[in-house]
Design a protein around this motif. Structure first.
Motif, PDB file in Angstrom:
ATOM      1  N   SER A 162      -2.437  -7.550  10.412  1.00  0.00           N
ATOM      2  CA  SER A 162      -1.242  -6.736  10.571  1.00  0.00           C
ATOM      3  C   SER A 162      -1.375  -5.518   9.664  1.00  0.00           C
ATOM      4  O   SER A 162      -1.950  -5.593   8.578  1.00  0.00           O
ATOM      5  N   SER A 163      -0.819  -4.398  10.076  1.00  0.00           N
ATOM      6  CA  SER A 163      -0.870  -3.196   9.242  1.00  0.00           C
ATOM      7  C   SER A 163       0.007  -3.341   8.000  1.00  0.00           C
ATOM      8  O   SER A 163      -0.066  -2.525   7.093  1.00  0.00           O
ATOM      9  N   SER A 164       0.829  -4.388   7.943  1.00  0.00           N
ATOM     10  CA  SER A 164       1.664  -4.586   6.760  1.00  0.00           C
ATOM     11  C   SER A 164       1.085  -5.622   5.793  1.00  0.00           C
ATOM     12  O   SER A 164       1.694  -5.925   4.784  1.00  0.00           O
ATOM     13  N   ALA A 165      -0.107  -6.152   6.092  1.00  0.00           N
ATOM     14  CA  ALA A 165      -0.767  -7.083   5.163  1.00  0.00           C
ATOM     15  C   ALA A 165      -1.235  -6.296   3.939  1.00  0.00           C
ATOM     16  O   ALA A 165      -1.704  -5.168   4.053  1.00  0.00           O
ATOM     17  N   LEU A 166      -1.103  -6.867   2.775  1.00  0.00           N
ATOM     18  CA  LEU A 166      -1.455  -6.171   1.539  1.00  0.00           C
ATOM     19  C   LEU A 166      -2.713  -6.752   0.898  1.00  0.00           C
ATOM     20  O   LEU A 166      -3.726  -6.082   0.762  1.00  0.00           O
ATOM     21  N   PHE A 167      -2.647  -8.022   0.505  1.00  0.00           N
ATOM     22  CA  PHE A 167      -3.761  -8.627  -0.212  1.00  0.00           C
ATOM     23  C   PHE A 167      -4.966  -8.869   0.692  1.00  0.00           C
ATOM     24  O   PHE A 167      -6.075  -9.026   0.221  1.00  0.00           O
ATOM     25  N   SER A 168      -4.771  -8.866   2.005  1.00  0.00           N
ATOM     26  CA  SER A 168      -5.892  -9.001   2.933  1.00  0.00           C
ATOM     27  C   SER A 168      -6.777  -7.761   2.922  1.00  0.00           C
ATOM     28  O   SER A 168      -7.958  -7.835   3.229  1.00  0.00           O
ATOM     29  N   PHE A 169      -6.194  -6.616   2.584  1.00  0.00           N
ATOM     30  CA  PHE A 169      -6.958  -5.375   2.548  1.00  0.00           C
ATOM     31  C   PHE A 169      -7.342  -4.966   1.135  1.00  0.00           C
ATOM     32  O   PHE A 169      -8.348  -4.309   0.936  1.00  0.00           O
ATOM     33  N   LEU A 170      -6.529  -5.327   0.167  1.00  0.00           N
ATOM     34  CA  LEU A 170      -6.854  -5.056  -1.243  1.00  0.00           C
ATOM     35  C   LEU A 170      -7.269  -6.380  -1.879  1.00  0.00           C
ATOM     36  O   LEU A 170      -6.510  -7.002  -2.606  1.00  0.00           O
ATOM     37  N   THR A 171      -8.474  -6.806  -1.575  1.00  0.00           N
ATOM     38  CA  THR A 171      -8.952  -8.120  -2.013  1.00  0.00           C
ATOM     39  C   THR A 171      -9.707  -8.032  -3.338  1.00  0.00           C
ATOM     40  O   THR A 171     -10.823  -8.505  -3.462  1.00  0.00           O
ATOM     41  N   TYR A 172      -9.085  -7.413  -4.321  1.00  0.00           N
ATOM     42  CA  TYR A 172      -9.725  -7.225  -5.612  1.00  0.00           C
ATOM     43  C   TYR A 172      -8.932  -7.953  -6.687  1.00  0.00           C
ATOM     44  O   TYR A 172      -7.712  -8.049  -6.607  1.00  0.00           O
ATOM     45  N   PRO A 173      -9.621  -8.449  -7.716  1.00  0.00           N
ATOM     46  CA  PRO A 173      -8.870  -9.029  -8.834  1.00  0.00           C
ATOM     47  C   PRO A 173      -7.920  -7.980  -9.408  1.00  0.00           C
ATOM     48  O   PRO A 173      -8.246  -6.795  -9.449  1.00  0.00           O
ATOM     49  N   SER A 174      -6.756  -8.441  -9.827  1.00  0.00           N
ATOM     50  CA  SER A 174      -5.712  -7.535 -10.310  1.00  0.00           C
ATOM     51  C   SER A 174      -5.479  -7.729 -11.796  1.00  0.00           C
ATOM     52  O   SER A 174      -5.145  -8.833 -12.230  1.00  0.00           O
ATOM     53  N   GLU A 175      -5.618  -6.669 -12.535  1.00  0.00           N
ATOM     54  CA  GLU A 175      -5.265  -6.685 -13.951  1.00  0.00           C
ATOM     55  C   GLU A 175      -3.751  -6.764 -14.049  1.00  0.00           C
ATOM     56  O   GLU A 175      -3.036  -6.056 -13.348  1.00  0.00           O
ATOM     57  N   ILE A 176      -3.249  -7.631 -14.908  1.00  0.00           N
ATOM     58  CA  ILE A 176      -1.813  -7.731 -15.131  1.00  0.00           C
ATOM     59  C   ILE A 176      -1.415  -6.635 -16.109  1.00  0.00           C
ATOM     60  O   ILE A 176      -1.762  -6.678 -17.279  1.00  0.00           O
ATOM     61  N   VAL A 177      -0.712  -5.635 -15.613  1.00  0.00           N
ATOM     62  CA  VAL A 177      -0.194  -4.582 -16.477  1.00  0.00           C
ATOM     63  C   VAL A 177       1.073  -5.103 -17.148  1.00  0.00           C
ATOM     64  O   VAL A 177       1.206  -5.046 -18.366  1.00  0.00           O
ATOM     65  N   THR A 178       2.000  -5.628 -16.334  1.00  0.00           N
ATOM     66  CA  THR A 178       3.191  -6.304 -16.849  1.00  0.00           C
ATOM     67  C   THR A 178       3.513  -7.466 -15.919  1.00  0.00           C
ATOM     68  O   THR A 178       3.278  -7.402 -14.712  1.00  0.00           O
ATOM     69  N   LEU A 179       4.046  -8.520 -16.496  1.00  0.00           N
ATOM     70  CA  LEU A 179       4.549  -9.655 -15.727  1.00  0.00           C
ATOM     71  C   LEU A 179       5.685 -10.265 -16.523  1.00  0.00           C
ATOM     72  O   LEU A 179       5.488 -10.784 -17.616  1.00  0.00           O
ATOM     73  N   THR A 180       6.878 -10.135 -15.959  1.00  0.00           N
ATOM     74  CA  THR A 180       8.070 -10.713 -16.568  1.00  0.00           C
ATOM     75  C   THR A 180       8.742 -11.588 -15.520  1.00  0.00           C
ATOM     76  O   THR A 180       8.268 -11.689 -14.389  1.00  0.00           O
ATOM     77  N   ASP A 181       9.852 -12.164 -15.876  1.00  0.00           N
ATOM     78  CA  ASP A 181      10.586 -13.003 -14.939  1.00  0.00           C
ATOM     79  C   ASP A 181      11.131 -12.197 -13.761  1.00  0.00           C
ATOM     80  O   ASP A 181      11.403 -12.737 -12.707  1.00  0.00           O
ATOM     81  N   SER A 182      11.260 -10.880 -13.921  1.00  0.00           N
ATOM     82  CA  SER A 182      11.880 -10.067 -12.861  1.00  0.00           C
ATOM     83  C   SER A 182      11.009  -8.944 -12.321  1.00  0.00           C
ATOM     84  O   SER A 182      11.393  -8.287 -11.358  1.00  0.00           O
ATOM     85  N   GLY A 183       9.857  -8.705 -12.906  1.00  0.00           N
ATOM     86  CA  GLY A 183       9.016  -7.609 -12.442  1.00  0.00           C
ATOM     87  C   GLY A 183       7.547  -7.855 -12.713  1.00  0.00           C
ATOM     88  O   GLY A 183       7.176  -8.614 -13.617  1.00  0.00           O
ATOM     89  N   MET A 184       6.702  -7.213 -11.913  1.00  0.00           N
ATOM     90  CA  MET A 184       5.259  -7.393 -12.049  1.00  0.00           C
ATOM     91  C   MET A 184       4.574  -6.091 -11.636  1.00  0.00           C
ATOM     92  O   MET A 184       4.914  -5.503 -10.612  1.00  0.00           O
TER      93      MET A 184
END
Length: 154
Positions: free
Chosen positions: A110-132
């Motif tokens: 689907s053109s709305s798939a995200l992780f299927s097209f960006l299949t790279y490890p992701s550095e965590i810049v921020t991760l909180t209970d409400s935002g990432m």
């Protein structure tokens, strides 16, 4: 006689990050993409103008034994023929909790798939209970690209 009880060891950073991403063991959390940008080499960061059909998708991360995720269409579908589930798979953190790896194994293209097209490890810049905020670095032959994705918990 007396005995000493050794304290429980501190949880691994990957475990605490998993709780922020998906909730306690057996729970799930839903997220929506709010902004995305990219940077080529050392150039300026450019905001991506994403369609509402991508911004309203729901990313459900579950803290189960398989650490599963599922992305579903929100209220607006990019294509009328797109299935409700646009991608699904598994996620994990590196032991130090600094990198999130999302591995899609159910891909609809689907053109709305995200992780299927960006299949790279992701550095965590921020991760909180409400935002990432995640940052994906990609090297394509001699050019480096960086994608920054910001999600809000729903």
């Amino acid at each position: 006689l007396s005995s000493c009880k050794e304290d429980d060891p501190a949880p691994l950073k990957a475990e605490t990050q998993a709780i922020l991403l998906a909730g306690q063991k057996g729970s799930s959390k839903s997220w929506k993409l709010s902004t995305a940008s990219y940077q080529e080499g050392s150039g300026a960061s450019t905001e991506l103008n994403l369609d509402v059909c991508i911004l309203d998708n729901i990313y459900l991360f579950t803290n189960n034994d398989d650490q599963t995720y599922k992305a579903t269409e929100g209220a607006t579908s990019c294509e009328p023929t797109d299935p409700n589930v646009v991608e699904a798979g598994h996620w994990t953190f590196t032991i130090n909790g600094e990198i999130l790896i999302v591995l899609p194994d159910e891909v609809t293209y689907s053109s709305s798939a995200l992780f299927s097209f960006l299949t790279y490890p992701s550095e965590i810049v921020t991760l909180t209970d409400s935002g990432m905020t995640l940052k994906m670095n990609v090297v394509d032959t001699s050019t480096s690209y960086s994608y920054t994705l910001t999600f809000v918990k729903i």
